[in-house]
Motif scaffolding. Structure first.
Motif, PDB file in Angstrom:
ATOM      1  N   ASP A   8       0.835  -1.191   0.000  1.00 12.79           N
ATOM      2  CA  ASP A   8       0.000   0.000   0.000  1.00 12.79           C
ATOM      3  C   ASP A   8       0.877   1.251   0.000  1.00 12.79           C
ATOM      4  O   ASP A   8       1.688   1.450   0.906  1.00 12.79           O
ATOM      5  N   HIS A   9       0.726   2.069  -1.027  1.00 14.13           N
ATOM      6  CA  HIS A   9       1.572   3.260  -1.158  1.00 14.13           C
ATOM      7  C   HIS A   9       1.334   4.247  -0.022  1.00 14.13           C
ATOM      8  O   HIS A   9       2.268   4.923   0.429  1.00 14.13           O
ATOM      9  N   GLU A  10       0.101   4.357   0.425  1.00 14.12           N
ATOM     10  CA  GLU A  10      -0.200   5.301   1.500  1.00 14.12           C
ATOM     11  C   GLU A  10       0.514   4.910   2.785  1.00 14.12           C
ATOM     12  O   GLU A  10       1.116   5.756   3.456  1.00 14.12           O
ATOM     13  N   TRP A  11       0.472   3.619   3.119  1.00 17.13           N
ATOM     14  CA  TRP A  11       1.185   3.148   4.303  1.00 17.13           C
ATOM     15  C   TRP A  11       2.691   3.327   4.124  1.00 17.13           C
ATOM     16  O   TRP A  11       3.406   3.718   5.059  1.00 17.13           O
ATOM     17  N   LEU A  12       3.182   3.032   2.932  1.00 18.81           N
ATOM     18  CA  LEU A  12       4.626   3.136   2.687  1.00 18.81           C
ATOM     19  C   LEU A  12       5.110   4.567   2.866  1.00 18.81           C
ATOM     20  O   LEU A  12       6.167   4.808   3.460  1.00 18.81           O
ATOM     21  N   VAL A  13       4.353   5.530   2.377  1.00 20.30           N
ATOM     22  CA  VAL A  13       4.734   6.932   2.535  1.00 20.30           C
ATOM     23  C   VAL A  13       4.741   7.318   4.014  1.00 20.30           C
ATOM     24  O   VAL A  13       5.617   8.060   4.483  1.00 20.30           O
ATOM     25  N   LYS A  14       3.788   6.812   4.778  1.00 11.77           N
ATOM     26  CA  LYS A  14       3.770   7.092   6.212  1.00 11.77           C
ATOM     27  C   LYS A  14       5.020   6.540   6.889  1.00 11.77           C
ATOM     28  O   LYS A  14       5.610   7.193   7.756  1.00 11.77           O
ATOM     29  N   PHE A  15       5.425   5.342   6.492  1.00 13.75           N
ATOM     30  CA  PHE A  15       6.629   4.746   7.075  1.00 13.75           C
ATOM     31  C   PHE A  15       7.871   5.550   6.695  1.00 13.75           C
ATOM     32  O   PHE A  15       8.783   5.730   7.518  1.00 13.75           O
ATOM     33  N   VAL A  16       7.920   6.019   5.452  1.00 19.24           N
ATOM     34  CA  VAL A  16       9.059   6.831   5.012  1.00 19.24           C
ATOM     35  C   VAL A  16       9.108   8.132   5.796  1.00 19.24           C
ATOM     36  O   VAL A  16      10.176   8.573   6.245  1.00 19.24           O
ATOM     37  N   GLU A  17       7.953   8.776   5.969  1.00 19.53           N
ATOM     38  CA  GLU A  17       7.899  10.043   6.698  1.00 19.53           C
ATOM     39  C   GLU A  17       8.275   9.867   8.167  1.00 19.53           C
ATOM     40  O   GLU A  17       8.737  10.807   8.808  1.00 19.53           O
ATOM     41  N   HIS A  18       8.073   8.666   8.685  1.00 20.52           N
ATOM     42  CA  HIS A  18       8.455   8.403  10.068  1.00 20.52           C
ATOM     43  C   HIS A  18       9.968   8.450  10.247  1.00 20.52           C
ATOM     44  O   HIS A  18      10.463   8.734  11.350  1.00 20.52           O
ATOM     45  N   ARG A  19      10.705   8.202   9.162  1.00 23.58           N
ATOM     46  CA  ARG A  19      12.167   8.171   9.242  1.00 23.58           C
ATOM     47  C   ARG A  19      12.820   9.364   8.545  1.00 23.58           C
ATOM     48  O   ARG A  19      13.977   9.681   8.816  1.00 23.58           O
ATOM     49  N   ILE A  20      12.129  10.007   7.611  1.00 25.25           N
ATOM     50  CA  ILE A  20      12.705  11.105   6.828  1.00 25.25           C
ATOM     51  C   ILE A  20      11.826  12.332   6.997  1.00 25.25           C
ATOM     52  O   ILE A  20      10.632  12.306   6.660  1.00 25.25           O
ATOM     53  N   ALA A  21      12.396  13.405   7.470  1.00 24.63           N
ATOM     54  CA  ALA A  21      11.636  14.631   7.691  1.00 24.63           C
ATOM     55  C   ALA A  21      11.629  15.545   6.472  1.00 24.63           C
ATOM     56  O   ALA A  21      10.734  16.378   6.326  1.00 24.63           O
ATOM     57  N   ASP A  22      12.600  15.401   5.595  1.00 21.33           N
ATOM     58  CA  ASP A  22      12.714  16.257   4.422  1.00 21.33           C
ATOM     59  C   ASP A  22      11.624  15.877   3.406  1.00 21.33           C
ATOM     60  O   ASP A  22      11.677  14.804   2.797  1.00 21.33           O
ATOM     61  N   GLN A  23      10.654  16.742   3.215  1.00 19.19           N
ATOM     62  CA  GLN A  23       9.552  16.444   2.313  1.00 19.19           C
ATOM     63  C   GLN A  23       9.987  16.368   0.851  1.00 19.19           C
ATOM     64  O   GLN A  23       9.309  15.747   0.032  1.00 19.19           O
ATOM     65  N   ARG A  24      11.098  16.987   0.518  1.00 20.26           N
ATOM     66  CA  ARG A  24      11.587  16.881  -0.857  1.00 20.26           C
ATOM     67  C   ARG A  24      11.962  15.435  -1.175  1.00 20.26           C
ATOM     68  O   ARG A  24      11.693  14.931  -2.273  1.00 20.26           O
ATOM     69  N   VAL A  25      12.582  14.748  -0.216  1.00 16.23           N
ATOM     70  CA  VAL A  25      12.938  13.342  -0.413  1.00 16.23           C
ATOM     71  C   VAL A  25      11.681  12.487  -0.483  1.00 16.23           C
ATOM     72  O   VAL A  25      11.569  11.571  -1.308  1.00 16.23           O
ATOM     73  N   VAL A  26      10.709  12.792   0.364  1.00 16.19           N
ATOM     74  CA  VAL A  26       9.461  12.027   0.363  1.00 16.19           C
ATOM     75  C   VAL A  26       8.742  12.176  -0.977  1.00 16.19           C
ATOM     76  O   VAL A  26       8.240  11.197  -1.546  1.00 16.19           O
ATOM     77  N   ARG A  27       8.675  13.382  -1.508  1.00  9.11           N
ATOM     78  CA  ARG A  27       8.020  13.592  -2.802  1.00  9.11           C
ATOM     79  C   ARG A  27       8.765  12.874  -3.920  1.00  9.11           C
ATOM     80  O   ARG A  27       8.142  12.341  -4.849  1.00  9.11           O
ATOM     81  N   HIS A  28      10.087  12.846  -3.831  1.00 12.51           N
ATOM     82  CA  HIS A  28      10.871  12.134  -4.846  1.00 12.51           C
ATOM     83  C   HIS A  28      10.551  10.638  -4.805  1.00 12.51           C
ATOM     84  O   HIS A  28      10.398  10.010  -5.865  1.00 12.51           O
ATOM     85  N   ILE A  29      10.419  10.081  -3.627  1.00 13.16           N
ATOM     86  CA  ILE A  29      10.071   8.659  -3.504  1.00 13.16           C
ATOM     87  C   ILE A  29       8.662   8.403  -4.026  1.00 13.16           C
ATOM     88  O   ILE A  29       8.396   7.384  -4.678  1.00 13.16           O
ATOM     89  N   GLN A  30       7.731   9.337  -3.770  1.00 12.04           N
ATOM     90  CA  GLN A  30       6.376   9.186  -4.294  1.00 12.04           C
ATOM     91  C   GLN A  30       6.364   9.176  -5.819  1.00 12.04           C
ATOM     92  O   GLN A  30       5.636   8.397  -6.446  1.00 12.04           O
ATOM     93  N   LYS A  31       7.179  10.019  -6.425  1.00 12.90           N
ATOM     94  CA  LYS A  31       7.279  10.008  -7.891  1.00 12.90           C
ATOM     95  C   LYS A  31       7.834   8.672  -8.379  1.00 12.90           C
ATOM     96  O   LYS A  31       7.424   8.160  -9.416  1.00 12.90           O
ATOM     97  N   TRP A  32       8.788   8.142  -7.635  1.00 13.33           N
ATOM     98  CA  TRP A  32       9.366   6.849  -7.995  1.00 13.33           C
ATOM     99  C   TRP A  32       8.292   5.757  -7.963  1.00 13.33           C
ATOM    100  O   TRP A  32       8.225   4.907  -8.850  1.00 13.33           O
ATOM    101  N   LEU A  33       7.449   5.801  -6.917  1.00 12.36           N
ATOM    102  CA  LEU A  33       6.396   4.800  -6.790  1.00 12.36           C
ATOM    103  C   LEU A  33       5.366   4.913  -7.907  1.00 12.36           C
ATOM    104  O   LEU A  33       4.809   3.904  -8.353  1.00 12.36           O
ATOM    105  N   ASN A  34       5.084   6.137  -8.359  1.00 13.70           N
ATOM    106  CA  ASN A  34       4.055   6.355  -9.367  1.00 13.70           C
ATOM    107  C   ASN A  34       4.589   6.315 -10.790  1.00 13.70           C
ATOM    108  O   ASN A  34       3.840   6.594 -11.735  1.00 13.70           O
ATOM    109  N   ALA A  35       5.879   5.987 -10.940  1.00 12.09           N
ATOM    110  CA  ALA A  35       6.471   5.985 -12.281  1.00 12.09           C
ATOM    111  C   ALA A  35       5.880   4.901 -13.159  1.00 12.09           C
ATOM    112  O   ALA A  35       5.823   5.032 -14.380  1.00 12.09           O
TER     113      ALA A  35
END
Length: 279
Positions: A8-35
């Motif tokens: 689940d992408h929504e859960w995965l993003v929550k887990f990433v945000e739990h470890r990474i505070a920089d939203q630029r990195v989080v958005r980059h990972i979201q783009k990777w998931l939606n590629a």
């Protein structure tokens, strides 16, 4: 074994945000998931799962399972189990050992419910409960059953055994026969492709292949398997060299000299797990 196709992408993003505070990195990972995935020139949008073949996919899948399984299993072991619990996980494969039968049945039921919450599921063909360990053979014999079942994990077949002289219990690890046959078939195909290359070049290549096999599978008590693997490689090499011409002069004596020069001798390279942490 776990299937990661439905992460689940929504859960995965929550887990990433739990470890990474920089939203630029989080958005980059979201783009990777939606590629999505490009297959035969057609782009397929992925609504769930991690991109197949993506360099970041193993890390994201491991992060997802860390929160969905690792932390929960450790908490379950400390609060719900009535006996010892051993958990070993590598990527999406894991083995869990229990001291008591009741614990394993409750754990499996709770694990299915836990995974259902995160859109994961256990592989139906590779998930099973078996009786294994120090007392498994005696317990099964008392019930009129055969030897304890074996299980495959990380390329090894694990079985219950005893040492030759002291007759104490050990977990015997042997290379999976399926993996060995596949590797030998791969070597045979490559030898045929290198049919007319210099013998020294082929020998140097075989040295790296056989050495790599030893570096992974040369654990204690696998001596016969290592010897059998080298013997099969020698036989494949001899068969290939004999087909280089219609009047081959490749005798077994000459091949023995080549094998002595290029093929590493079978020997155990890894210690017992209990000795690995000794200084």
């Amino acid at each position: 074994m776990v299937s990661f196709d439905a992460i689940d992408h929504e859960w995965l993003v929550k887990f990433v945000e739990h470890r990474i505070a920089d939203q630029r990195v989080v958005r980059h990972i979201q783009k990777w998931l939606n590629a999505g995935v490009l297959d035969d020139g057609k782009r397929t949008q992925a609504e769930a799962g991690t991109p197949q073949g993506g360099s970041i996919s193993p890390r994201l899948a491991n992060l997802y399972l860390h929160y969905a399984f690792d932390l929960w299993a450790d908490h379950w072991r400390r609060t719900q189990a009535h006996g010892d619990v051993i958990i070993v996980r590598y990527a999406d494969d894991f083995v869990v050992g229990f001291q008591h039968r009741a614990d394993r049945e409750r754990f499996l039921a709770d694990l299915r419910e836990r995974f259902r919450r995160f859109n994961l599921e256990l592989h139906p063909d590779k998930t099973r409960l078996i009786e294994f360990g120090r007392y498994a053979a005696a317990s099964r014999a008392a019930r009129g059953l055969g030897k304890p079942e074996t299980f495959n994990f990380l390329g090894f077949t694990h079985s219950c055994a005893k040492t030759r002289f002291s007759r104490t219990f050990i977990v015997l690890r042997r290379p999976m026969k399926k993996r060995m046959r596949a590797k030998l078939k791969e070597i045979a195909t490559e030898l045929w492709r290198r049919l007319h290359e210099p013998v020294a070049a082929v020998g140097a290549w075989l040295k790296t292949v056989v050495g790599g096999w030893y570096r992974y599978y040369a654990v204690p008590l696998t001596g016969p398997d290592l010897t059998a693997f080298q013997h099969q490689v020698r036989w494949l090499w001899h068969r290939t060299l004999c087909r280089r011409s219609q009047r081959s002069r490749m005798t077994w004596d000459r091949l023995d000299r080549l094998a002595t020069r290029w093929l590493p001798p079978p020997r155990i390279l890894h210690p017992y797990p209990s000795q690995r942490v000794h200084a």
